[in-house]
Design a protein around this motif. Structure first.
Motif, PDB file in Angstrom:
ATOM      1  N   ARG A 118       5.823  -5.056   3.809  1.00  0.00           N
ATOM      2  CA  ARG A 118       6.912  -4.276   2.973  1.00  0.00           C
ATOM      3  C   ARG A 118       8.055  -5.250   2.404  1.00  0.00           C
ATOM      4  O   ARG A 118       8.384  -6.051   3.153  1.00  0.00           O
ATOM      5  N   ALA A 146      -1.710  -6.137   9.037  1.00  0.00           N
ATOM      6  CA  ALA A 146      -1.279  -7.273   9.808  1.00  0.00           C
ATOM      7  C   ALA A 146       0.069  -6.713  10.672  1.00  0.00           C
ATOM      8  O   ALA A 146       0.724  -7.619  11.194  1.00  0.00           O
ATOM      9  N   MET A 147       0.460  -5.563  10.391  1.00  0.00           N
ATOM     10  CA  MET A 147       2.095  -5.171  11.110  1.00  0.00           C
ATOM     11  C   MET A 147       1.320  -4.790  12.571  1.00  0.00           C
ATOM     12  O   MET A 147       0.730  -3.812  12.778  1.00  0.00           O
ATOM     13  N   ILE A 150       1.017  -0.869  12.720  1.00  0.00           N
ATOM     14  CA  ILE A 150       0.348   0.097  11.620  1.00  0.00           C
ATOM     15  C   ILE A 150      -1.114  -0.812  11.807  1.00  0.00           C
ATOM     16  O   ILE A 150      -1.486  -1.494  11.651  1.00  0.00           O
ATOM     17  N   THR A 177       8.475 -14.258   9.020  1.00  0.00           N
ATOM     18  CA  THR A 177       7.171 -15.103   8.596  1.00  0.00           C
ATOM     19  C   THR A 177       6.426 -14.222   7.516  1.00  0.00           C
ATOM     20  O   THR A 177       5.669 -14.576   6.646  1.00  0.00           O
ATOM     21  N   ALA A 212       0.861  -1.291   0.150  1.00  0.00           N
ATOM     22  CA  ALA A 212       0.128  -0.020  -0.016  1.00  0.00           C
ATOM     23  C   ALA A 212       0.879   1.308  -0.210  1.00  0.00           C
ATOM     24  O   ALA A 212       1.913   1.339   0.623  1.00  0.00           O
ATOM     25  N   PRO A 223      -3.181  -4.757   3.195  1.00  0.00           N
ATOM     26  CA  PRO A 223      -1.763  -4.556   2.153  1.00  0.00           C
ATOM     27  C   PRO A 223      -0.923  -5.651   2.459  1.00  0.00           C
ATOM     28  O   PRO A 223      -0.792  -6.248   3.591  1.00  0.00           O
ATOM     29  N   HIS A 260       7.599 -10.886   6.246  1.00  0.00           N
ATOM     30  CA  HIS A 260       8.564 -10.041   5.258  1.00  0.00           C
ATOM     31  C   HIS A 260       9.463 -11.041   4.556  1.00  0.00           C
ATOM     32  O   HIS A 260      10.154 -10.289   3.546  1.00  0.00           O
ATOM     33  N   PHE A 288      12.084   2.782  -1.173  1.00  0.00           N
ATOM     34  CA  PHE A 288      11.327   2.629   0.271  1.00  0.00           C
ATOM     35  C   PHE A 288      12.122   3.328   1.335  1.00  0.00           C
ATOM     36  O   PHE A 288      11.934   4.394   2.129  1.00  0.00           O
TER      37      PHE A 288
HETATM   38  C1  HEC Z   1       2.159 -10.444  10.657  1.00  0.00           C
HETATM   39  C2  HEC Z   1       2.654  -9.983   9.465  1.00  0.00           C
HETATM   40  C3  HEC Z   1       4.025  -9.362   9.798  1.00  0.00           C
HETATM   41  C4  HEC Z   1       5.060  -9.301  10.903  1.00  0.00           C
HETATM   42  C5  HEC Z   1       5.291 -10.708  11.601  1.00  0.00           C
HETATM   43  C6  HEC Z   1       5.775  -8.219  10.894  1.00  0.00           C
HETATM   44  N1  HEC Z   1       5.081  -7.468   9.730  1.00  0.00           N
HETATM   45 FE1  HEC Z   1       6.049  -5.558   9.330  1.00  0.00          FE
HETATM   46  N2  HEC Z   1       4.572  -5.187   8.049  1.00  0.00           N
HETATM   47  C7  HEC Z   1       3.370  -6.227   7.783  1.00  0.00           C
HETATM   48  C8  HEC Z   1       2.567  -5.441   6.785  1.00  0.00           C
HETATM   49  C9  HEC Z   1       1.310  -5.974   6.165  1.00  0.00           C
HETATM   50  C10 HEC Z   1       3.191  -4.076   6.611  1.00  0.00           C
HETATM   51  C11 HEC Z   1       2.471  -3.128   5.740  1.00  0.00           C
HETATM   52  C12 HEC Z   1       1.479  -2.350   6.332  1.00  0.00           C
HETATM   53  C13 HEC Z   1       1.263  -1.039   5.336  1.00  0.00           C
HETATM   54  O1  HEC Z   1       1.544  -1.140   4.408  1.00  0.00           O
HETATM   55  O2  HEC Z   1       0.715  -0.174   5.829  1.00  0.00           O
HETATM   56  C14 HEC Z   1       4.550  -4.070   7.300  1.00  0.00           C
HETATM   57  C15 HEC Z   1       5.032  -3.066   7.356  1.00  0.00           C
HETATM   58  C16 HEC Z   1       6.300  -2.964   8.056  1.00  0.00           C
HETATM   59  C17 HEC Z   1       7.401  -1.792   7.724  1.00  0.00           C
HETATM   60  C18 HEC Z   1       6.952  -0.583   6.893  1.00  0.00           C
HETATM   61  C19 HEC Z   1       6.527   0.835   7.722  1.00  0.00           C
HETATM   62  C20 HEC Z   1       6.459   1.824   6.558  1.00  0.00           C
HETATM   63  O3  HEC Z   1       6.827   2.864   6.934  1.00  0.00           O
HETATM   64  O4  HEC Z   1       6.021   1.841   5.429  1.00  0.00           O
HETATM   65  C21 HEC Z   1       8.083  -2.060   8.625  1.00  0.00           C
HETATM   66  C22 HEC Z   1       9.363  -1.162   8.798  1.00  0.00           C
HETATM   67  C23 HEC Z   1       8.197  -3.348   9.274  1.00  0.00           C
HETATM   68  N3  HEC Z   1       6.847  -3.965   8.760  1.00  0.00           N
HETATM   69  C24 HEC Z   1       8.890  -4.024  10.095  1.00  0.00           C
HETATM   70  C25 HEC Z   1       8.927  -5.148  10.753  1.00  0.00           C
HETATM   71  C26 HEC Z   1       9.774  -5.729  11.598  1.00  0.00           C
HETATM   72  C27 HEC Z   1      10.967  -5.207  11.980  1.00  0.00           C
HETATM   73  C28 HEC Z   1       9.140  -6.923  11.988  1.00  0.00           C
HETATM   74  C29 HEC Z   1       9.743  -8.196  13.172  1.00  0.00           C
HETATM   75  C30 HEC Z   1      10.092  -7.399  14.379  1.00  0.00           C
HETATM   76  C31 HEC Z   1       7.953  -7.076  11.352  1.00  0.00           C
HETATM   77  N4  HEC Z   1       7.671  -5.988  10.553  1.00  0.00           N
HETATM   78  C32 HEC Z   1       7.049  -8.065  11.524  1.00  0.00           C
HETATM   79  C33 HEC Z   1       3.433  -7.428   8.290  1.00  0.00           C
HETATM   80  C34 HEC Z   1       4.175  -8.027   9.137  1.00  0.00           C
END
Ligand code: HEC
Length: 145
Positions: A89, A117-118, A113, A68, A24, A86, A70, A96
């Motif tokens: 990332r 799912a974040m 977020i 899992t 997204a 979405p 990313h 980015f």
């Molecule tokens: C259950 C799934 C999931 C897990 C586990 C996960 N993420 Fe994410 N993450 C996402 C999703 C989906 C997005 C995109 C959300 C959006 O576009 O707004 C995202 C976006 C992000 C972003 C981008 C933020 C931005 O400004 O665009 C970062 C940095 C990030 N994750 C870091 C991490 C880190 C570091 C971990 C582990 C500590 C983690 N994520 C674990 C699903 C996950």
């Protein structure tokens, strides 16, 4: 006949959108606007040494569970990624990284977020220090090539 072909197209579109939901809005920050200035200014207390990046990678690929969604190499293609909308990332996209400060990315790892799912990861899964180390690994992925 035309109708059958049409339903095929719908089916293919539906399946492919399930497997590859788009990332997204890359340009839009994921932190609260009213705190943007303060969040952008946060600084990583750790240096991007190869030792710290290796620590971050180890966390990312194990305890922190980032892989899992990313993906092991950060391409946004983890096992849980299909079906997420979405999409997670892709950290190998240098464009980015250029659009975010360390503070913005740290905030997201800490607070999550909303509506995606974040999830908030600091506290439940990793500590603040570990989040900064994981971020060093994420940043290193955007610098390759
Ligand atoms: C259950 C799934 C999931 C897990 C586990 C996960 N993420 Fe994410 N993450 C996402 C999703 C989906 C997005 C995109 C959300 C959006 O576009 O707004 C995202 C976006 C992000 C972003 C981008 C933020 C931005 O400004 O665009 C970062 C940095 C990030 N994750 C870091 C991490 C880190 C570091 C971990 C582990 C500590 C983690 N994520 C674990 C699903 C996950």
């Amino acid at each position: 006949m035309i109708l059958r072909r049409f339903s095929w197209v719908i089916l293919v579109l539906a399946v492919s959108s399930l497997a590859f939901a788009a990332e997204a809005d890359l340009a839009k920050t994921r932190v609260p606007m009213e705190r943007l200035k303060e969040i952008k200014a946060l600084k990583n207390p750790f240096k991007p040494s190869s030792e710290n990046i290796a620590k971050g990678k180890e966390l990312y690929q194990t305890k922190a569970t980032c892989y899992t969604c990313h993906g092991k190499e950060g391409r946004g293609d983890g096992l849980a990624a299909p079906g997420l909308d979405p999409s997670p990332r892709n950290f190998t996209n240098a464009g980015f990284h250029a659009m975010r400060t360390d503070g913005e990315l740290f905030w997201v790892i800490k607070k999550g977020i909303p509506g995606t799912a974040m999830m908030p990861m600091v506290g439940s899964v990793i500590s603040e220090e570990e989040a900064w180390l994981v971020l060093l690994y994420e940043r290193s992925l955007g610098m390759r090539k």
